[in-house]
Design a protein around this motif. Sequence first.
Motif, PDB file in Angstrom:
ATOM      1  N   SER A  68       0.789  -1.229   0.000  1.00  0.00           N
ATOM      2  CA  SER A  68       0.000   0.000   0.000  1.00  0.00           C
ATOM      3  C   SER A  68       0.825   1.285   0.000  1.00  0.00           C
ATOM      4  N   ASP A  69       2.075   1.252   0.450  1.00  0.00           N
ATOM      5  CA  ASP A  69       2.853   2.478   0.637  1.00  0.00           C
ATOM      6  C   ASP A  69       3.991   2.522  -0.371  1.00  0.00           C
ATOM      7  N   LEU A  70       3.684   3.018  -1.592  1.00  0.00           N
ATOM      8  CA  LEU A  70       4.652   3.045  -2.684  1.00  0.00           C
ATOM      9  C   LEU A  70       5.527   4.285  -2.572  1.00  0.00           C
ATOM     10  N   HIS A  71       6.842   4.108  -2.476  1.00  0.00           N
ATOM     11  CA  HIS A  71       7.785   5.215  -2.330  1.00  0.00           C
ATOM     12  C   HIS A  71       8.665   5.343  -3.561  1.00  0.00           C
ATOM     13  N   PHE A  72       9.039   6.594  -3.872  1.00  0.00           N
ATOM     14  CA  PHE A  72      10.028   6.885  -4.910  1.00  0.00           C
ATOM     15  C   PHE A  72      11.405   6.999  -4.273  1.00  0.00           C
ATOM     16  N   GLU A  73      12.427   6.576  -5.005  1.00  0.00           N
ATOM     17  CA  GLU A  73      13.826   6.762  -4.626  1.00  0.00           C
ATOM     18  C   GLU A  73      14.596   7.076  -5.908  1.00  0.00           C
ATOM     19  N   ALA A  74      14.991   8.327  -6.100  1.00  0.00           N
ATOM     20  CA  ALA A  74      15.706   8.736  -7.307  1.00  0.00           C
ATOM     21  C   ALA A  74      17.169   8.310  -7.218  1.00  0.00           C
ATOM     22  N   GLU A  75      17.706   7.810  -8.320  1.00  0.00           N
ATOM     23  CA  GLU A  75      19.063   7.278  -8.297  1.00  0.00           C
ATOM     24  C   GLU A  75      19.795   7.521  -9.624  1.00  0.00           C
ATOM     25  N   LEU A  76      21.105   7.617  -9.530  1.00  0.00           N
ATOM     26  CA  LEU A  76      21.968   7.564 -10.705  1.00  0.00           C
ATOM     27  C   LEU A  76      22.109   6.106 -11.107  1.00  0.00           C
ATOM     28  N   VAL A  77      22.021   5.838 -12.419  1.00  0.00           N
ATOM     29  CA  VAL A  77      22.108   4.470 -12.926  1.00  0.00           C
ATOM     30  C   VAL A  77      23.299   4.361 -13.869  1.00  0.00           C
ATOM     31  N   ALA A  95      36.489   2.095 -15.827  1.00  0.00           N
ATOM     32  CA  ALA A  95      36.723   2.087 -17.265  1.00  0.00           C
ATOM     33  C   ALA A  95      35.618   1.362 -18.020  1.00  0.00           C
ATOM     34  N   THR A  96      34.829   0.525 -17.376  1.00  0.00           N
ATOM     35  CA  THR A  96      33.782  -0.221 -18.063  1.00  0.00           C
ATOM     36  C   THR A  96      32.401   0.409 -17.895  1.00  0.00           C
ATOM     37  N   ILE A  97      32.300   1.579 -17.274  1.00  0.00           N
ATOM     38  CA  ILE A  97      31.051   2.330 -17.221  1.00  0.00           C
ATOM     39  C   ILE A  97      30.937   3.112 -18.522  1.00  0.00           C
ATOM     40  N   VAL A  98      29.977   2.745 -19.381  1.00  0.00           N
ATOM     41  CA  VAL A  98      29.868   3.403 -20.679  1.00  0.00           C
ATOM     42  C   VAL A  98      28.715   4.401 -20.726  1.00  0.00           C
ATOM     43  N   GLY A  99      27.723   4.238 -19.861  1.00  0.00           N
ATOM     44  CA  GLY A  99      26.566   5.119 -19.890  1.00  0.00           C
ATOM     45  C   GLY A  99      26.065   5.466 -18.510  1.00  0.00           C
ATOM     46  N   VAL A 100      25.352   6.592 -18.440  1.00  0.00           N
ATOM     47  CA  VAL A 100      24.799   7.077 -17.176  1.00  0.00           C
ATOM     48  C   VAL A 100      23.366   7.544 -17.433  1.00  0.00           C
ATOM     49  N   ALA A 101      22.473   7.196 -16.534  1.00  0.00           N
ATOM     50  CA  ALA A 101      21.070   7.610 -16.634  1.00  0.00           C
ATOM     51  C   ALA A 101      20.555   7.956 -15.249  1.00  0.00           C
ATOM     52  N   LEU A 102      19.322   8.431 -15.212  1.00  0.00           N
ATOM     53  CA  LEU A 102      18.607   8.609 -13.952  1.00  0.00           C
ATOM     54  C   LEU A 102      17.447   7.632 -13.922  1.00  0.00           C
ATOM     55  N   GLY A 103      17.139   7.132 -12.742  1.00  0.00           N
ATOM     56  CA  GLY A 103      16.043   6.199 -12.610  1.00  0.00           C
ATOM     57  C   GLY A 103      15.423   6.278 -11.237  1.00  0.00           C
ATOM     58  N   LEU A 104      14.452   5.410 -11.009  1.00  0.00           N
ATOM     59  CA  LEU A 104      13.763   5.319  -9.725  1.00  0.00           C
ATOM     60  C   LEU A 104      13.817   3.887  -9.219  1.00  0.00           C
ATOM     61  N   ASP A 105      14.145   3.742  -7.959  1.00  0.00           N
ATOM     62  CA  ASP A 105      14.019   2.456  -7.266  1.00  0.00           C
ATOM     63  C   ASP A 105      12.728   2.539  -6.471  1.00  0.00           C
ATOM     64  N   LEU A 106      11.626   2.043  -7.069  1.00  0.00           N
ATOM     65  CA  LEU A 106      10.338   2.088  -6.378  1.00  0.00           C
ATOM     66  C   LEU A 106      10.284   1.009  -5.307  1.00  0.00           C
ATOM     67  N   THR A 107       9.727   1.385  -4.164  1.00  0.00           N
ATOM     68  CA  THR A 107       9.746   0.517  -2.992  1.00  0.00           C
ATOM     69  C   THR A 107       8.393   0.517  -2.312  1.00  0.00           C
ATOM     70  N   LEU A 108       7.894  -0.648  -1.988  1.00  0.00           N
ATOM     71  CA  LEU A 108       6.710  -0.757  -1.134  1.00  0.00           C
ATOM     72  C   LEU A 108       7.201  -0.722   0.307  1.00  0.00           C
ATOM     73  N   ARG A 109       7.174   0.483   0.900  1.00  0.00           N
ATOM     74  CA  ARG A 109       7.810   0.681   2.195  1.00  0.00           C
ATOM     75  C   ARG A 109       7.132  -0.113   3.293  1.00  0.00           C
ATOM     76  N   ASP A 110       5.820  -0.295   3.210  1.00  0.00           N
ATOM     77  CA  ASP A 110       5.136  -1.065   4.251  1.00  0.00           C
ATOM     78  C   ASP A 110       5.628  -2.504   4.275  1.00  0.00           C
ATOM     79  N   LEU A 111       5.795  -3.090   3.084  1.00  0.00           N
ATOM     80  CA  LEU A 111       6.293  -4.463   3.036  1.00  0.00           C
ATOM     81  C   LEU A 111       7.757  -4.529   3.446  1.00  0.00           C
TER      82      LEU A 111
END
Length: 222
Positions: A68-77, A95-111
């Motif tokens: 029930s408790d969906l949380h956002f967590e913004a992260e560098l990917v 040296a093997t990191i070729v790309g960078v993006a932004l994303g979200l680690d969505l979390t059901l905090r209650d669980l």
Amino acid sequence: MTSDSSGSRIELDGATYAPRRIFCIGRNYADHAAELGNRVPESPVIFMKPVSCLVPAGRTIRRPTHGSDLHFEAELVLLIGGDPGSEQTPASGAATIVGVALGLDLTLRDLQSSFKDRGLPWELAKAFDGSAPIGDFVAASAVDLASLEFTCSVNGSVRQRGNTADMIFPPSALMAAISRAWTLLPGDLIYTGTPAGVGGLDAGDRVVVEAEEIGSFAWNIG
């Protein structure tokens, strides 16, 4: 970066990558660990999500029904490319990191809170379908991984401000830690942890992650 409708293909600088695994890092910012009452870890906290969790920018994120408790967590990917390797040092890992993006680690905090209290795994709270929204990638060479600022807004209000300079474990150290147990392969993704300010998402919300060097990416919550 371009991707197909499921996020199963990443094209960057003329190369195409198929996401293989999603490695995620917990408690990598001291302020976020503090806001959830967690200790600052002595080594990276690593967990994983399947690729079915990916949701490209512009898509609607469907709220899961098993919590029930969906949380956002913004992260560098980070996107891994180059030659496969294990036991990487911080120098060779970078040296093997070729790309960078932004994303979200969505979390059901209650669980997650319930599982943590009982010493149980987090997959139902962290690794459900759609729990890893992902923006477009830019070349890693175009950004300063040591000092990259990013924000997360919900309905036009900034909720998180992060800077990679505040990471407890920087990207190269994360890769070195992961590679001790898994051979990092081209197409692997690493969600690098979230700063303080996480909070809930409701149906109808619009969440936006952005950084000047990477771009702005949004999702609606259905």
